[in-house]
Design a protein around this motif. Structure first.
Motif, PDB file in Angstrom:
ATOM      1  N   LEU A   1       0.832  -1.216   0.000  1.00 42.18           N
ATOM      2  CA  LEU A   1       0.000   0.000   0.000  1.00 42.18           C
ATOM      3  C   LEU A   1       0.863   1.261   0.000  1.00 42.18           C
ATOM      4  CD1 LEU A   1      -2.723  -1.111   2.560  1.00 42.18           C
ATOM      5  CD2 LEU A   1      -3.129  -0.544   0.152  1.00 42.18           C
ATOM      6  N   ARG A   2       2.177   1.085   0.237  1.00 41.45           N
ATOM      7  CA  ARG A   2       3.104   2.227   0.304  1.00 41.45           C
ATOM      8  C   ARG A   2       3.820   2.507  -1.007  1.00 41.45           C
ATOM      9  NH1 ARG A   2       1.231   5.057   4.254  1.00 41.45           N
ATOM     10  NH2 ARG A   2       1.142   3.987   6.248  1.00 41.45           N
ATOM     11  N   ILE A   3       3.530   1.694  -2.032  1.00 41.49           N
ATOM     12  CA  ILE A   3       4.203   1.883  -3.326  1.00 41.49           C
ATOM     13  C   ILE A   3       3.570   3.058  -4.064  1.00 41.49           C
ATOM     14  CG2 ILE A   3       4.723   0.818  -5.567  1.00 41.49           C
ATOM     15  CD1 ILE A   3       4.547  -1.933  -4.112  1.00 41.49           C
ATOM     16  N   ARG A   4       4.431   3.937  -4.581  1.00 33.38           N
ATOM     17  CA  ARG A   4       3.915   5.094  -5.326  1.00 33.38           C
ATOM     18  C   ARG A   4       3.564   4.647  -6.749  1.00 33.38           C
ATOM     19  NH1 ARG A   4       5.669   9.577  -8.332  1.00 33.38           N
ATOM     20  NH2 ARG A   4       4.401  11.391  -7.819  1.00 33.38           N
ATOM     21  N   ALA A   5       2.348   4.951  -7.181  1.00 27.10           N
ATOM     22  CA  ALA A   5       1.875   4.506  -8.501  1.00 27.10           C
ATOM     23  C   ALA A   5       2.518   5.311  -9.626  1.00 27.10           C
ATOM     24  CB  ALA A   5       0.357   4.643  -8.563  1.00 27.10           C
ATOM     25  N   GLU A   6       2.633   4.674 -10.794  1.00 30.49           N
ATOM     26  CA  GLU A   6       3.236   5.325 -11.959  1.00 30.49           C
ATOM     27  C   GLU A   6       2.182   5.869 -12.915  1.00 30.49           C
ATOM     28  OE1 GLU A   6       6.070   2.673 -13.743  1.00 30.49           O
ATOM     29  OE2 GLU A   6       7.233   2.593 -11.887  1.00 30.49           O
ATOM     30  N   GLN A   7       2.589   6.901 -13.660  1.00 29.29           N
ATOM     31  CA  GLN A   7       1.716   7.496 -14.677  1.00 29.29           C
ATOM     32  C   GLN A   7       1.260   6.439 -15.681  1.00 29.29           C
ATOM     33  OE1 GLN A   7       1.095  10.974 -13.555  1.00 29.29           O
ATOM     34  NE2 GLN A   7       1.040  11.236 -15.755  1.00 29.29           N
ATOM     35  N   VAL A   8       0.043   6.568 -16.134  1.00 27.35           N
ATOM     36  CA  VAL A   8      -0.452   5.707 -17.210  1.00 27.35           C
ATOM     37  C   VAL A   8      -0.038   6.345 -18.531  1.00 27.35           C
ATOM     38  CG1 VAL A   8      -2.546   4.889 -18.360  1.00 27.35           C
ATOM     39  CG2 VAL A   8      -2.397   4.864 -15.861  1.00 27.35           C
ATOM     40  N   THR A   9       0.547   5.538 -19.422  1.00 28.14           N
ATOM     41  CA  THR A   9       0.947   6.062 -20.729  1.00 28.14           C
ATOM     42  C   THR A   9       0.229   5.360 -21.874  1.00 28.14           C
ATOM     43  OG1 THR A   9       2.846   4.578 -20.660  1.00 28.14           O
ATOM     44  CG2 THR A   9       3.249   6.851 -19.989  1.00 28.14           C
ATOM     45  N   GLU A  10      -0.261   4.145 -21.610  1.00 23.61           N
ATOM     46  CA  GLU A  10      -0.956   3.387 -22.659  1.00 23.61           C
ATOM     47  C   GLU A  10      -2.439   3.311 -22.322  1.00 23.61           C
ATOM     48  OE1 GLU A  10       0.644   1.109 -25.099  1.00 23.61           O
ATOM     49  OE2 GLU A  10       2.555   2.111 -24.678  1.00 23.61           O
ATOM     50  N   PHE A  11      -3.242   3.860 -23.215  1.00 19.83           N
ATOM     51  CA  PHE A  11      -4.688   3.815 -22.987  1.00 19.83           C
ATOM     52  C   PHE A  11      -5.272   2.716 -23.870  1.00 19.83           C
ATOM     53  CE2 PHE A  11      -5.098   7.429 -20.195  1.00 19.83           C
ATOM     54  CZ  PHE A  11      -3.888   8.069 -20.380  1.00 19.83           C
ATOM     55  N   ASP A  12      -5.070   1.491 -23.417  1.00 22.83           N
ATOM     56  CA  ASP A  12      -5.397   0.337 -24.249  1.00 22.83           C
ATOM     57  C   ASP A  12      -6.489  -0.533 -23.599  1.00 22.83           C
ATOM     58  OD1 ASP A  12      -3.978  -0.656 -22.118  1.00 22.83           O
ATOM     59  OD2 ASP A  12      -2.264  -1.365 -23.288  1.00 22.83           O
ATOM     60  N   ALA A  13      -6.708  -1.696 -24.196  1.00 22.38           N
ATOM     61  CA  ALA A  13      -7.755  -2.602 -23.706  1.00 22.38           C
ATOM     62  C   ALA A  13      -7.441  -3.102 -22.296  1.00 22.38           C
ATOM     63  CB  ALA A  13      -7.912  -3.783 -24.663  1.00 22.38           C
ATOM     64  N   GLU A  14      -6.162  -3.262 -21.999  1.00 19.99           N
ATOM     65  CA  GLU A  14      -5.766  -3.732 -20.672  1.00 19.99           C
ATOM     66  C   GLU A  14      -6.155  -2.699 -19.608  1.00 19.99           C
ATOM     67  OE1 GLU A  14      -1.864  -4.669 -18.109  1.00 19.99           O
ATOM     68  OE2 GLU A  14      -1.524  -4.370 -20.252  1.00 19.99           O
TER      69      GLU A  14
END
Ligand code: NI
Length: 182
Positions: free
Chosen positions: A14-27
């Motif tokens: 829960l302490r991990i900093r999330a990364e920016q989303v760069t791919e706006f795909d089906a996943e």
């Protein structure tokens, strides 16, 4: 769609900093659908990807009574904030704990939708609180971090004891069932 398991405090993920989303795909679209399903099933009024162990900047909220106003924010940024409001928060990742936290009363957020289109959203009241709470999750921050060290230590001990006990039997504790979990 799939309902995903929710991490619980004091899980270090829960302490991990999330990364920016760069791919706006089906996943990504699948992740958004799974987050909504997991949030509605919990039930909660908000959920960040961090809470299901996916460390990308995606969150979902729905603070409506009818549960029919889904909002998804990807790569959210607060571009304006004012006022102060204190609200007793609970969190799907911190079971049975409800504590008052002070946050901005009104915010303006800039974010992307799941197709990558940028939009802005003005929020106040519970929606503003919920968005700020979920954005904290993306930073690896929990609402209990706002509490005093003494109070937080006590909660951590309680959570660890509960985690141990839950292995043996999953007897649910009495909780404040009327307060929404965010
Ligand atoms: Ni939360």
């Amino acid at each position: 769609m799939a309902q995903l398991p929710i991490l619980e405090y004091p899980d270090p993920r829960l302490r991990i900093r999330a990364e920016q989303v760069t791919e706006f795909d089906a996943e990504l679209a699948q992740l958004v659908a799974d987050l909504f399903e997991t949030m509605y099933e919990a039930p909660g009024i908000g959920l960040a990807a961090t809470q299901v162990n996916v460390h990308r900047r995606v969150l979902v909220v729905d603070v409506s009574e009818e549960r029919n106003e889904p909002i998804c924010l990807i790569n959210p940024e607060i571009v304006h904030a004012d006022g102060k409001v204190s609200y007793e928060e609970g969190c799907l990742s911190v079971p049975d704990v409800f504590e008052a936290v002070e946050r901005a009363e009104r915010i303006k957020v800039r974010a992307c939708d799941k197709r990558g289109e940028t939009f802005e959203l003005e929020a106040e009241g519970l929606l503003a609180i919920c968005i700020q709470h979920e954005m904290d999750h993306l930073e690896g921050k929990l609402f209990v971090d706002y509490l005093s060290t003494l109070k937080r230590d006590r909660l951590k001990k309680k959570a660890l004891k509960k985690a141990k006990r839950d292995v043996a039997d999953r007897e649910p504790e009495a909780s404040n069932a009327s307060a929404p979990l965010i």
